[in-house]
Design an enzyme around this catalytic site. Structure first.
Site, PDB file in Angstrom:
ATOM      1  N   ASP A  25       7.656  12.184   4.512  1.00  0.00           N
ATOM      2  CA  ASP A  25       8.151  10.806   4.618  1.00  0.00           C
ATOM      3  C   ASP A  25       9.451  10.688   3.832  1.00  0.00           C
ATOM      4  O   ASP A  25       9.598   9.807   2.998  1.00  0.00           O
ATOM      5  CB  ASP A  25       7.076   9.841   4.107  1.00  0.00           C
ATOM      6  CG  ASP A  25       7.299   8.423   4.618  1.00  0.00           C
ATOM      7  OD1 ASP A  25       8.214   8.237   5.457  1.00  0.00           O
ATOM      8  OD2 ASP A  25       6.587   7.520   4.177  1.00  0.00           O
ATOM      9  N   LYS A  57       0.762   2.130  -8.880  1.00  0.00           N
ATOM     10  CA  LYS A  57       0.580   2.018  -7.433  1.00  0.00           C
ATOM     11  C   LYS A  57      -0.876   1.702  -7.137  1.00  0.00           C
ATOM     12  O   LYS A  57      -1.775   2.446  -7.517  1.00  0.00           O
ATOM     13  CB  LYS A  57       0.995   3.330  -6.804  1.00  0.00           C
ATOM     14  CG  LYS A  57       0.879   3.373  -5.304  1.00  0.00           C
ATOM     15  CD  LYS A  57       1.774   4.462  -4.808  1.00  0.00           C
ATOM     16  CE  LYS A  57       1.304   5.035  -3.495  1.00  0.00           C
ATOM     17  NZ  LYS A  57       2.146   6.154  -3.083  1.00  0.00           N
ATOM     18  N   GLY A  76       7.372  -3.165  -5.032  1.00  0.00           N
ATOM     19  CA  GLY A  76       7.525  -2.823  -3.627  1.00  0.00           C
ATOM     20  C   GLY A  76       6.179  -2.868  -2.921  1.00  0.00           C
ATOM     21  O   GLY A  76       5.128  -2.794  -3.562  1.00  0.00           O
ATOM     22  N   GLN A  77       6.236  -3.014  -1.605  1.00  0.00           N
ATOM     23  CA  GLN A  77       5.009  -3.050  -0.826  1.00  0.00           C
ATOM     24  C   GLN A  77       5.185  -2.223   0.422  1.00  0.00           C
ATOM     25  O   GLN A  77       6.285  -2.147   0.950  1.00  0.00           O
ATOM     26  CB  GLN A  77       4.681  -4.491  -0.448  1.00  0.00           C
ATOM     27  CG  GLN A  77       3.644  -5.084  -1.351  1.00  0.00           C
ATOM     28  CD  GLN A  77       3.506  -6.580  -1.163  1.00  0.00           C
ATOM     29  OE1 GLN A  77       4.476  -7.286  -1.000  1.00  0.00           O
ATOM     30  NE2 GLN A  77       2.291  -7.063  -1.209  1.00  0.00           N
ATOM     31  N   GLY A  78       4.130  -1.608   0.887  1.00  0.00           N
ATOM     32  CA  GLY A  78       4.250  -0.809   2.100  1.00  0.00           C
ATOM     33  C   GLY A  78       2.902  -0.603   2.734  1.00  0.00           C
ATOM     34  O   GLY A  78       1.923  -1.234   2.333  1.00  0.00           O
ATOM     35  N   GLY A  79       2.871   0.274   3.729  1.00  0.00           N
ATOM     36  CA  GLY A  79       1.620   0.534   4.425  1.00  0.00           C
ATOM     37  C   GLY A  79       0.567   1.081   3.480  1.00  0.00           C
ATOM     38  O   GLY A  79      -0.621   0.835   3.642  1.00  0.00           O
ATOM     39  N   GLY A  97       0.124   0.345   0.235  1.00  0.00           N
ATOM     40  CA  GLY A  97      -0.351  -0.558  -0.796  1.00  0.00           C
ATOM     41  C   GLY A  97       0.803  -1.202  -1.541  1.00  0.00           C
ATOM     42  O   GLY A  97       1.859  -1.403  -0.972  1.00  0.00           O
ATOM     43  N   THR A  98       0.582  -1.496  -2.824  1.00  0.00           N
ATOM     44  CA  THR A  98       1.573  -2.253  -3.580  1.00  0.00           C
ATOM     45  C   THR A  98       1.923  -1.509  -4.869  1.00  0.00           C
ATOM     46  O   THR A  98       1.066  -0.915  -5.486  1.00  0.00           O
ATOM     47  CB  THR A  98       0.992  -3.638  -3.936  1.00  0.00           C
ATOM     48  OG1 THR A  98       0.477  -4.213  -2.748  1.00  0.00           O
ATOM     49  CG2 THR A  98       2.048  -4.548  -4.511  1.00  0.00           C
ATOM     50  N   VAL A  99       3.196  -1.555  -5.267  1.00  0.00           N
ATOM     51  CA  VAL A  99       3.608  -0.948  -6.531  1.00  0.00           C
ATOM     52  C   VAL A  99       4.004  -2.047  -7.512  1.00  0.00           C
ATOM     53  O   VAL A  99       4.796  -2.923  -7.181  1.00  0.00           O
ATOM     54  CB  VAL A  99       4.794   0.012  -6.332  1.00  0.00           C
ATOM     55  CG1 VAL A  99       5.181   0.635  -7.663  1.00  0.00           C
ATOM     56  CG2 VAL A  99       4.450   1.086  -5.332  1.00  0.00           C
TER      57      VAL A  99
END
Ligand code: NAG
Ligand code: NAG
Ligand code: NAG
Ligand code: NAG
Ligand code: NAG
Ligand code: NAG
Ligand code: NAG
Ligand code: NAG
Ligand code: NAG
Length: 716
Positions: A557, A460, A439-442, A444-446
């Site tokens: 969140d 992460k 997964g990717q998000g604000g 960083g990346t997992v």
């Protein structure tokens, strides 16, 4: 004098703008977002940012968020460059018994009972492959008169009948209750009307209204509830085809300055729906073909090796090497061929014979090898020393010291948290291979990783560099070491010696709750029992964070994308990057917005504070999502229903819960229970934080439901 000069300049500028400029290359500092819609070149919202007049998008900033419009008043939903498509919000026409529908609409002629729709585009055309003319109602027909640049053209339509004594079937439009027909090619607009078959039955007995609209075919599935619900729907999505100019590729290429396919690695094809042409990146490249080489989004080489495309074409034993626009597969030593399965594949090299040559070659290579080993040993020693120094620097820069201090403060359990080495994690993720991205998000990346002891973990990697990210990272470590709960993702350890800090978690096998709800094939497998169990577990975990952890923690969140499911559908709350420990003398926190839009506490907009009650609100949205399987924000839904939270609350208040429930979860006998959960959700979604229950109350209430359920099952 100077003033007059400036005035003249502005006047001249105005004249130039009026004369429809041909900005063949956009400025690099153009605004490319209007609200939540991306505006890619050749489209643009200001001078110098769009190709020519048809591609001007008016971004109206009086709406929060700002809204893009085509031809000044047609709302744009999204723009696709590779397909040459543009999605807009298109008006719905209707015919109602006098006195029934009087809502304000964006339409051409208003009569209390009869509303027709008009679309009159200046340049683009209605896609004949992606849209359908649709009529919904009983004994009504809809017909359109096509427009070609404002002039009337063809007429077509369809008829929908109902047998009052037979129920109408949901699903594709069959002519019973709903009909559809194609729209001819090349239309730039239409006038659409709905009429009843006879004046006495106007229209369709008990259902009162008939509707007509042109809609993106994929966006519409007929349901008999639409007889009523469409009354409030003023717009539907419509797909337009856009193209450059009115010339064919062949003619356009004659003038290189005006030719729009600017990227070297692109080609041109003629529009099949009206005049003009479009550009597309050559195969092996992706990006925006209308931008010249060198601009970031222009056509760029696709790295097939990284993406794993090559595995389909090449023998698995080969090595992939990316080339410009393509890739090559190299056979292992001792084999020859092009490595491609449908090419010459890899075959052993035959007929190596001359022993003498071999032994000479062997001698030479051995001596070379000795030399090489010697020099690289020296080189390696030097490099290793440098690396150790660098690692120390990173450890400090990544807040290693800060972490040690924070952990000493919170006499927590660092004993269970392991420090991993950089090598260990690099190996585990196959050097952070793209194929291992979970997964990717604000933040960083997992990545998924497999440690040396075959333990599968999630790693992460926060985004490079900025200090606030590092603080978040330290936060997450500190928060998570305080927590030991069955429904909270477990932090196994971290690594500080790399340039970007890394966190290692237990790997949760079954993806996010969001995936399960919004993926059609998975959603049906998620029964109500499972959903309720997940809700209960999540509520329990959040209640624990709020009151029972050694210090209160606000998650900040909460959303379905942050609730993971393991193989037995046990919920695990994750992503504590945004969380904060709440010092005991302070229950509110002034913060940067972390919560994702749609889940965010409305009080936050007023107070800029996130509290425990903000988590309760977000959890209310999660409950609504579990009940309806609807997206939290969706632009496919009409405006009043766009935000699931407010739409859900209004439906529950009107006692219309059954209409918005996911079809799969209502089994006829669980209405009472669904209603109770919906009420919990409704209260959690109260606009005022004080009116919401605490997380503990929510958890207890859901728990009670579930036990009652089990109890009654056992009895029966
Ligand atoms: C923006 O929208 C508002 C409200 O619909 C309207 O009054 C205004 O004229 C629009 N502005 C522009 C620049 O189109
Ligand atoms: C469509 O717009 C064009 C120009 O803006 C105008 O000439 C034409 O009359 C319009 N057509 C209809 C049916 O309104
Ligand atoms: C519908 O059913 C009712 C009674 O069952 C009957 O009187 C009526 O004629 C039927 N209507 C039609 C259109 O078949
Ligand atoms: C319905 O009524 C309108 C006027 O009210 C009339 O012009 C039209 O012919 C009627 N249609 C039928 C099918 O009776
Ligand atoms: C349509 O919206 C109005 C006002 O927003 C509301 O009162 C009415 O109940 C809604 N009707 C339907 C059928 O959704
Ligand atoms: C093509 O477009 C140009 C400029 O936009 C216009 O002057 C010309 O009349 C158009 N030609 C046709 C055949 O529509
Ligand atoms: C080519 O296009 C440019 C820009 O549209 C125009 O100024 C120029 O006159 C054209 N050249 C020819 C040869 O048509
Ligand atoms: C890549 O190279 C292979 C073999 O040389 C060829 O068959 C294929 O068409 C090429 N693909 C592209 C996108 O050029
Ligand atoms: C793949 O390559 C190997 C040698 O590396 C070879 O033995 C084998 O026959 C090739 N073909 C397939 C389909 O695996």
């Amino acid at each position: 004098m100077d003033m007059v000069g400036k005035l003249l300049q502005q006047l001249l500028l105005g004249v130039i703008i009026l004369a429809a400029t041909t900005a063949s290359i956009p400025n690099s500092n153009c605004e490319r977002m209007c609200g939540e819609v991306e505006i890619p070149y050749p489209f643009g919202t200001s001078e110098g940012c769009y190709l020519d007049k048809p591609f001007l998008i008016t971004c109206n900033h009086t709406f929060p968020p700002p809204k893009p419009f085509l031809d000044i008043d047609l709302p744009v939903v999204d723009i696709s460059v590779p397909n040459g498509e543009l999605r807009v919000s298109n008006p719905v026409a209707l015919l109602c018994k006098r006195g029934y529908s009087t809502y304000k609409r964006n339409i051409a002629t208003v009569d209390y009972t009869r509303i027709s729709a008009l679309l009159n585009l200046s340049s683009f055309r209605i896609s004949e492959t992606r849209n359908k003319i649709t009529a919904v109602g009983c004994d009504v027909y809809t017909y359109i008169q096509g427009l070609d640049h404002g002039q009337k053209g063809f007429t077509t339509g369809c008829l929908s009948l109902c047998d009052q004594n037979l129920s109408v079937a949901n699903g594709p439009c069959s002519g019973v209750g709903c009909c559809q027909t194609s729209i001819p090619k090349g239309a730039t607009g239409y006038i659409l009307n709905v009429r009843s078959l006879s004046n006495d039955t106007l229209p369709g007995g008990k259902h009162q209204c008939g509707y007509g609209f042109i809609i993106e075919e994929q966006a519409y599935k007929f349901s008999s509830l639409d007889f009523r619900n469409l009354k409030n729907r003023t717009t539907v999505p419509l797909v337009l085809d856009w193209a450059i100019g009115n010339k064919t590729c062949k003619d356009a290429q004659k003038n290189k300055t005006s030719y729009a396919c600017k990227a070297t690695q692109s080609y041109c094809y003629d529009s099949t729906n009206g005049p003009g042409y479009r550009c597309i990146c050559s195969s092996g490249y992706h990006g925006n073909p209308y931008l010249p080489d060198g601009q970031d989004d222009s056509c760029q080489d696709i790295d097939e090796c990284k993406l794993g495309h090559w595995k389909l074409a090449c023998n698995a034993t080969t090595t992939c090497i990316n080339t410009d626009g393509n890739y090559t597969c190299t056979c292992p030593k001792g084999y020859e061929g092009d490595g491609r399965i449908d090419g010459t594949d890899c075959r052993p090299i035959v007929g190596q014979s001359n022993n003498k040559i071999i032994s000479i070659a062997l001698g030479v290579s051995i001596s070379l090898l000795v030399l090489l080993v010697g020099t690289s040993w020296v080189y390696w020693g030097l490099k290793k020393r440098k690396l150790i120094k660098l690692k120390e620097k990173w450890f400090q820069q990544n807040g290693g010291l800060m972490l040690q201090q924070r952990l000493q403060h919170h006499t927590g359990s660092m004993d269970t948290t392991k420090i991993y080495s950089a090598e260990e994690l690099k190996k585990a993720t196959d050097n952070y291979n793209k194929s291992n991205i979970l997964g990717q998000g604000g933040y960083g990346t997992v990545y998924k990783g497999v440690l040396a002891d075959n333990k599968v973990v999630a790693i992460k990697k926060s985004k490079i560099g900025d200090q606030s990210q590092i603080e978040q990272f330290i936060n997450e470590v500190v928060v998570l070491t305080q927590i030991n709960h069955r429904n909270v993702v477990k932090l196994l350890g971290c690594c500080l010696e790399t340039e970007v800090p890394l966190l290692v978690y237990e790997f949760i096998t079954n993806g996010t709750l969001s995936d399960h709800i919004h993926n059609k094939s998975r959603s049906s497998l998620l029964s109500w029992d499972k959903r309720l169990k997940i809700a209960k577990e999540t509520a329990g975990a959040l209640a624990y964070l709020h009151c029972e952890a050694s210090m209160p923690i606000i998650h900040r969140d909460v959303k379905t994308a942050n609730i993971l499911l393991d193989g037995n559908h046990i919920a695990k709350v994750s992503d504590f990057g945004a969380s904060r420990l709440v010092p005991l003398d302070q229950t509110q926190l002034t913060t940067l917005v972390q919560g994702t839009f749609g889940y965010l506490d409305p009080e936050y907009f007023r107070t800029s504070h996130l509290t425990e009650k903000s988590d309760v609100y977000s959890f209310g949205v999660v409950l609504a999502e579990l009940l309806t399987s609807e997206k939290v924000i969706s632009f496919v839904r009409p405006e009043s229903e766009r935000n699931l939270a407010t739409y859900f609350v209004s439906m529950v208040e009107e006692d219309r819960l059954l209409e918005i429930l996911d079809d799969h979860i209502y089994n006829g006998s669980n209405a009472e229970e669904l209603k109770n959960v919906a009420n919990v959700a409704k209260r959690s979604l109260s606009v005022k934080g004080d009116d919401r229950p605490t997380m503990k109350e929510v958890a207890v209430e859901l728990d009670g439901l579930r036990n009652k359920e089990k109890h009654s099952r056992k009895k029966s």
